[in-house]
Motif scaffolding. Structure first.
Motif, mmCIF file in Angstrom:
data_model
loop_
_atom_site.group_PDB
_atom_site.id
_atom_site.type_symbol
_atom_site.label_atom_id
_atom_site.label_comp_id
_atom_site.label_asym_id
_atom_site.label_seq_id
_atom_site.Cartn_x
_atom_site.Cartn_y
_atom_site.Cartn_z
ATOM 1 N N PHE A 39 7.074 -34.971 -28.050
ATOM 2 C CA PHE A 39 8.140 -35.965 -27.865
ATOM 3 C C PHE A 39 7.640 -37.064 -26.939
ATOM 4 O O PHE A 39 7.098 -36.770 -25.871
ATOM 5 C CB PHE A 39 9.375 -35.315 -27.232
ATOM 6 N N VAL A 40 7.821 -38.311 -27.362
ATOM 7 C CA VAL A 40 7.392 -39.432 -26.519
ATOM 8 C C VAL A 40 8.530 -40.438 -26.369
ATOM 9 O O VAL A 40 9.487 -40.434 -27.144
ATOM 10 C CB VAL A 40 6.151 -40.146 -27.111
ATOM 11 N N ARG A 41 8.359 -41.271 -25.334
ATOM 12 C CA ARG A 41 9.361 -42.303 -25.039
ATOM 13 C C ARG A 41 8.702 -43.664 -25.233
ATOM 14 O O ARG A 41 7.595 -43.895 -24.724
ATOM 15 C CB ARG A 41 9.779 -42.118 -23.583
ATOM 16 N N LEU A 42 9.351 -44.555 -25.978
ATOM 17 C CA LEU A 42 8.818 -45.904 -26.211
ATOM 18 C C LEU A 42 9.713 -46.865 -25.448
ATOM 19 O O LEU A 42 10.882 -47.036 -25.808
ATOM 20 C CB LEU A 42 8.843 -46.265 -27.715
ATOM 21 N N GLU A 43 9.205 -47.442 -24.402
ATOM 22 C CA GLU A 43 10.031 -48.302 -23.547
ATOM 23 C C GLU A 43 10.480 -49.552 -24.297
ATOM 24 O O GLU A 43 9.675 -50.188 -24.995
ATOM 25 C CB GLU A 43 9.240 -48.715 -22.293
ATOM 26 N N LEU A 44 11.782 -49.880 -24.159
ATOM 27 C CA LEU A 44 12.299 -51.102 -24.799
ATOM 28 C C LEU A 44 12.346 -52.260 -23.813
ATOM 29 O O LEU A 44 12.535 -53.403 -24.177
ATOM 30 C CB LEU A 44 13.703 -50.850 -25.368
ATOM 31 N N GLY A 45 12.241 -51.914 -22.557
ATOM 32 C CA GLY A 45 12.084 -52.967 -21.555
ATOM 33 C C GLY A 45 13.337 -53.381 -20.847
ATOM 34 O O GLY A 45 13.343 -53.531 -19.652
ATOM 35 N N ASP A 46 14.428 -53.571 -21.499
ATOM 36 C CA ASP A 46 15.624 -54.089 -20.822
ATOM 37 C C ASP A 46 16.663 -52.985 -20.674
ATOM 38 O O ASP A 46 16.324 -51.812 -20.558
ATOM 39 C CB ASP A 46 16.177 -55.286 -21.602
ATOM 40 N N GLU A 47 17.958 -53.366 -20.777
ATOM 41 C CA GLU A 47 19.063 -52.411 -20.623
ATOM 42 C C GLU A 47 19.128 -51.406 -21.763
ATOM 43 O O GLU A 47 19.847 -50.431 -21.693
ATOM 44 C CB GLU A 47 20.398 -53.180 -20.549
ATOM 45 N N SER A 48 18.378 -51.690 -22.839
ATOM 46 C CA SER A 48 18.469 -50.838 -24.019
ATOM 47 C C SER A 48 17.827 -49.478 -23.831
ATOM 48 O O SER A 48 17.939 -48.606 -24.686
ATOM 49 C CB SER A 48 17.799 -51.525 -25.207
ATOM 50 N N GLY A 49 17.124 -49.280 -22.750
ATOM 51 C CA GLY A 49 16.533 -47.976 -22.471
ATOM 52 C C GLY A 49 15.251 -47.771 -23.235
ATOM 53 O O GLY A 49 14.354 -48.617 -23.181
ATOM 54 N N CYS A 50 15.174 -46.692 -23.966
ATOM 55 C CA CYS A 50 13.929 -46.399 -24.673
ATOM 56 C C CYS A 50 14.201 -45.738 -26.007
ATOM 57 O O CYS A 50 15.264 -45.168 -26.222
ATOM 58 C CB CYS A 50 13.049 -45.494 -23.817
ATOM 59 N N LEU A 51 13.205 -45.848 -26.887
ATOM 60 C CA LEU A 51 13.268 -45.091 -28.140
ATOM 61 C C LEU A 51 12.649 -43.721 -27.880
ATOM 62 O O LEU A 51 11.777 -43.587 -27.041
ATOM 63 C CB LEU A 51 12.471 -45.789 -29.239
ATOM 64 N N VAL A 52 13.120 -42.738 -28.639
ATOM 65 C CA VAL A 52 12.491 -41.415 -28.565
ATOM 66 C C VAL A 52 11.752 -41.205 -29.870
ATOM 67 O O VAL A 52 12.281 -41.492 -30.952
ATOM 68 C CB VAL A 52 13.551 -40.315 -28.349
ATOM 69 N N GLY A 53 10.505 -40.753 -29.758
ATOM 70 C CA GLY A 53 9.718 -40.568 -30.975
ATOM 71 C C GLY A 53 8.965 -39.255 -30.971
ATOM 72 O O GLY A 53 8.920 -38.534 -29.968
ATOM 73 N N LEU A 54 8.434 -38.953 -32.149
ATOM 74 C CA LEU A 54 7.664 -37.714 -32.311
ATOM 75 C C LEU A 54 6.286 -38.078 -32.854
ATOM 76 O O LEU A 54 6.185 -38.840 -33.824
ATOM 77 C CB LEU A 54 8.344 -36.817 -33.340
ATOM 78 N N ILE A 55 5.248 -37.526 -32.237
ATOM 79 C CA ILE A 55 3.889 -37.802 -32.734
ATOM 80 C C ILE A 55 3.652 -36.933 -33.955
ATOM 81 O O ILE A 55 3.832 -35.711 -33.908
ATOM 82 C CB ILE A 55 2.843 -37.503 -31.637
ATOM 83 N N TYR A 56 3.304 -37.571 -35.073
ATOM 84 C CA TYR A 56 3.143 -36.775 -36.292
ATOM 85 C C TYR A 56 1.777 -36.936 -36.944
ATOM 86 O O TYR A 56 1.463 -36.262 -37.904
ATOM 87 C CB TYR A 56 4.248 -37.116 -37.304
ATOM 88 N N SER A 57 0.956 -37.865 -36.382
ATOM 89 C CA SER A 57 -0.367 -38.036 -36.996
ATOM 90 C C SER A 57 -1.333 -38.657 -35.980
ATOM 91 O O SER A 57 -0.900 -39.333 -35.045
ATOM 92 C CB SER A 57 -0.251 -38.951 -38.224
ATOM 93 N N THR A 58 -2.627 -38.423 -36.178
ATOM 94 C CA THR A 58 -3.647 -38.989 -35.289
ATOM 95 C C THR A 58 -4.745 -39.631 -36.147
ATOM 96 O O THR A 58 -5.174 -39.053 -37.145
ATOM 97 C CB THR A 58 -4.274 -37.874 -34.410
ATOM 98 N N ILE A 59 -5.167 -40.848 -35.718
ATOM 99 C CA ILE A 59 -6.247 -41.552 -36.441
ATOM 100 C C ILE A 59 -7.310 -41.949 -35.418
ATOM 101 O O ILE A 59 -6.973 -42.473 -34.345
ATOM 102 C CB ILE A 59 -5.709 -42.825 -37.137
ATOM 103 N N LEU A 60 -8.567 -41.709 -35.747
ATOM 104 C CA LEU A 60 -9.656 -42.097 -34.846
ATOM 105 C C LEU A 60 -10.295 -43.377 -35.373
ATOM 106 O O LEU A 60 -10.710 -43.434 -36.536
ATOM 107 C CB LEU A 60 -10.698 -40.982 -34.771
ATOM 108 N N MET A 61 -10.350 -44.429 -34.514
ATOM 109 C CA MET A 61 -10.951 -45.716 -34.914
ATOM 110 C C MET A 61 -12.382 -45.761 -34.375
ATOM 111 O O MET A 61 -12.606 -45.566 -33.176
ATOM 112 C CB MET A 61 -10.155 -46.886 -34.322
ATOM 113 N N ASN A 62 -13.330 -46.009 -35.270
ATOM 114 C CA ASN A 62 -14.723 -46.045 -34.851
ATOM 115 C C ASN A 62 -15.476 -47.068 -35.694
ATOM 116 O O ASN A 62 -15.867 -46.779 -36.825
ATOM 117 C CB ASN A 62 -15.326 -44.636 -35.024
ATOM 118 N N PRO A 63 -15.722 -48.321 -35.164
ATOM 119 C CA PRO A 63 -16.411 -49.357 -35.946
ATOM 120 C C PRO A 63 -17.837 -48.959 -36.297
ATOM 121 O O PRO A 63 -18.404 -49.473 -37.272
ATOM 122 C CB PRO A 63 -16.402 -50.578 -35.026
#
Lengths: 195, 554
Positions: A39-63
């Motif tokens: 479970f993670v929190r995504l800050e919205l910045g103002d009075e709106s508080g934050c979104l709550v999210g779930l991590i469901y996938s991982t991607i590795l970036m490698n140029p």
């Protein structure tokens, strides 16, 4: 704990977070901090508080992937000769937004009205925060679950199994109710695809 | 009372006279057999189009997986997943259209147009149903208040049978054992004997369970200034059948294992005795004629012709006639049960046939029905005059218990013919029958289908259910499906005595019920009770020896 920032979104509820690289923040997130089903929190910045999210996938970036030829600089020299190249390697995690917590503590489960912005901070949630998010009207609530199950993604039952397992620890009084859901999800995850 | 909208029309149903509507029905008022209506303009007038609910299908059911733990209600799982509505249920209800009631016709008129999709559906008010379901209102002359509509509160919508229909087009009460058929029959008899009916009724009672109807005599519910009902119970030892009232077929039915030659001799004798003695003859006359031989070989002294006695056919016939008629108490040379004593308006005659052999029971009923039929026919056609035995100037209603014994399927007994005659032609001469049976599968299907009013109670046997379905046209499939689910005292009433088939709860009897099952365990317990043990010891004790007798022995 801050684990990264939003760098992209695929839809109103599907975000991509880049995990902090070494040196960006004092505390470097460890793999278990951005594990599947966290479970993670995504800050919205103002009075709106934050979104709550779930991590469901991982991607590795490698140029470097695909450049199979020899390099002029050995990896030990890269930090001095081309530090920007190191930053191009990144770990990305996909997050499904499942609700919103207002600044005043009010909880909403389901598709949030607001969207997170680019560079919004992503933080892990404490057990207390998870418990508060799942308590509506004094009772355990997983009102976001039907929407997730409606998606045809085969990974969703596995994701929700992880959620139910976490909640069983946080809500011991609701163990039997959660066991019914767990059984249902386990069937969907293990038996239905094989049948 | 303000009418209540309970649903919204969805659209037409499976057939042209059906429609469906959607309802949340939180109070669970829409039961199978319930009456609802929609409004529609027919020929410029706003009409209430009544219909009967035939099916109720739930549209929202909890998933099976929510019920994995019997200790966790599925509603809790649904609430956890965010469904927190007070009422979750929604039903699709099928309705068969009856139409709007037209008092002038005394029937429903079907508009033949289904309701518009989205039009409101109302539950029919008690007052409306009380007015249109029954042909007669309670207490009216020719009404029989037998109970109330099952889906409504007790006595809210009274169900009144039209006695005129019953007594012209016959009645059938069909129910499994213990469903309450003799209770319903007794309720009907009570109604027939009320001051507003004063009927002329005879009950064929093979189990002797209708004698409690005697309580009607003098009961304030049945008496008015100039009327009180009479209940005349004919006990088995009072039953008499005059031998000369028997027909040849009766003799053939009673006498066992007759050879072809015996049949011939019997017929010859029967017609000869009729020619010689007319309508009134005795068993002695019959035997004398039997011994007389045929016309070509006249025996000069039949009383002493031993040669003829040696004829194996005549000898065997004489032996059979003697064994049947001389051993029976019911056959008599002169005495008969006078019709004018048995049938009288305001009188309920209970013909108790218990303790009588079944073949003799059938014969008693056959001769009685035949006499009643002829008397009514002769009276209506002016062939018999007041004072004669065959003068019966009022219609009569005969209620026959265990009717499958008198008109069995796949067999012909002595009563079958006269019953079929009465059922098909009785209307013209005012003779009606009410058939009561617990085995419709064993009842002749023609006989059952001629009874135009049906009271059907709980029946579980599939053979019996099938027989009802094939013989009873007026009851819809939807109501027949209710048969196994009916409780004691609940009945489907259909046919000519009501305006539409309906589910009815039979009202309590005014008199006591005489067909209660014996409580064997209680009686066994009673055997070991202290009082009973003491009584037995006292009764079985040897007499005390007196001092005097002791002295004598000494």
């Amino acid at each position: 704990m801050r684990i990264g920032k939003i760098v992209k979104s695929n839809s109103h509820v599907d975000y991509v977070c880049q995990i902090n690289n070494p040196g960006e923040f004092s505390a470097l997130p460890q793999p278990h901090d951005y594990a599947f089903g966290t479970f993670v929190r995504l800050e919205l910045g103002d009075e709106s508080g934050c979104l709550v999210g779930l991590i469901y996938s991982t991607i590795l970036m490698n140029p470097e992937f695909g450049s199979l030829g020899p390099r002029l600089s050995p990896p030990s020299d890269l930090e001095i000769l081309s530090p920007d190249y190191l930053r191009e390697q990144a770990t990305l995690v996909s997050i499904l937004a499942i609700g919103q917590v207002m600044r005043n503590g009010e909880v909403y489960q389901g598709v949030p009205l607001l969207a997170a912005s680019v560079n919004a901070a992503v933080e892990t949630m404490s057990p207390d925060e998870i418990r508060r998010f799942h308590t509506l009207g004094g009772r355990l609530s997983l009102a976001y679950m039907p929407r997730l199950l409606a998606e045809k993604d085969a990974i969703i039952p596995h994701l929700l199994l992880k959620v139910v397992e976490q909640l069983a620890v946080l809500f011991p009084d609701q163990k039997r109710q959660l066991a019914v859901l767990h059984g249902n999800l386990a069937w969907k995850a293990a038996v239905t695809p094989a049948g | 009372m303000e009418r209540q909208c309970i649903g919204t029309t969805k659209g037409p149903g499976e057939s042209a006279h059906e429609y469906t509507f959607i309802t949340p029905d939180p109070e669970r008022r829409i039961k199978t057999g319930e009456f609802v209506y929609y409004e529609m303009k027919v020929e410029g007038k706003l009409r209430q189009i009544l219909g009967r609910v035939t099916q109720r299908v739930p549209l929202r059911l909890y998933p099976d997986t929510f019920m994995a733990d019997p200790g966790v209600p599925p509603a809790e799982i649904a609430a956890m997943l965010g469904f927190r509505e007070q009422h979750h249920e929604l039903f699709e209800v099928s309705v068969v259209v009856m139409g709007y009631y037209q008092p002038e016709l005394g029937d429903f008129v079907n508009p033949r147009v289904p309701p518009e999709s989205g039009s409101p559906i109302y539950i029919a008010e008690d007052a409306l149903l009380a007015q249109v379901l029954s042909k007669k209102q309670s207490g009216e002359i020719g009404s029989a208040y037998i109970g109330w509509l099952l889906s409504r509160d007790p006595a809210a919508v009274p169900v009144n049978l039209d006695v005129r229909s019953i007594t012209s087009t016959h009645l059938a009460i069909i129910a499994g054992t213990g469903a309450g058929k003799s209770y319903l029959a007794s309720v009907l008899i009570e109604e027939l004997m009320k001051p507003y009916n004063r009927a002329c009724v005879l009950i064929v009672d093979p189990h002797g369970e209708y004698s409690t109807l005697m309580e009607m005599m003098g009961h304030r519910e049945f008496c008015v200034d100039n009327y009180q009902p009479e209940v005349y119970v004919v006990r088995p030892d009072q039953i008499r059948v005059r031998i000369s009232s028997l027909e040849l077929s009766d003799f053939r039915y009673l006498l066992p294992n007759l050879s072809e030659k015996m049949h011939f001799r019997l017929g010859q004798t029967y017609y000869a005795v009729h020619r010689k003695y007319g309508d009134k003859w005795t068993l002695g006359n019959f035997m004398t004629t039997l011994r007389s031989g045929d016309e070509e070989h006249v025996v000069t002294d039949p009383e002493s012709d031993t040669k003829l006695e040696e004829d194996p056919t005549i000898g065997a016939l004489i032996w059979r006639v003697n064994s049947v008629f001389k051993g029976s108490k019911i056959f008599d040379d002169f005495e008969d049960m006078p019709l004018t004593r048995l049938f009288r308006p305001g009188q309920c005659t209970v013909l108790q046939l218990n303790e009588i052999d079944q073949r003799e029971q059938q014969l008693v009923v056959a001769t009685l029905l035949r006499r009643l039929w002829r008397a009514r026919m002769d009276t209506e056609k002016g062939r018999s005059k007041e004072g004669e035995n065959t003068y019966l100037p009022y219609p009569a209603f005969v209620l026959i218990e265990e009717a499958h014994n008198y008109a069995p399927a796949n067999a012909e007994v002595v009563t079958t013919g006269i019953l079929k005659t009465i059922l098909s032609e009785g209307r013209k001469f005012g003779v009606a029958v009410g058939l009561i049976s617990q085995r419709p599968g064993k009842l002749d299907s023609d006989v059952l289908s001629q009874c135009m009013t049906q009271c059907i109670m709980r029946i579980v046997n599939p053979v019996d259910q099938a027989r009802i379905a094939e013989s009873v046209e007026s009851v819809g499939r939807d109501l027949l499906q209710e048969l196994p689910a009916l409780s004691k005292g609940q009945a489907i009433i259909a046919g000519s005595a009501v305006n539409t088939p309906l589910l009815c709860r039979v009202r309590p009897r005014i008199t006591h019920h005489g067909a209660e099952d014996p409580d064997a365990p209680a009686r066994w317990q009673q055997f070991f009770s202290q009082a009973e043990t003491l009584r037995r010891e006292r009764d079985q004790a040897l007499p005390l020896e007196s001092k005097r007798s002791n002295r004598m022995y000494k």
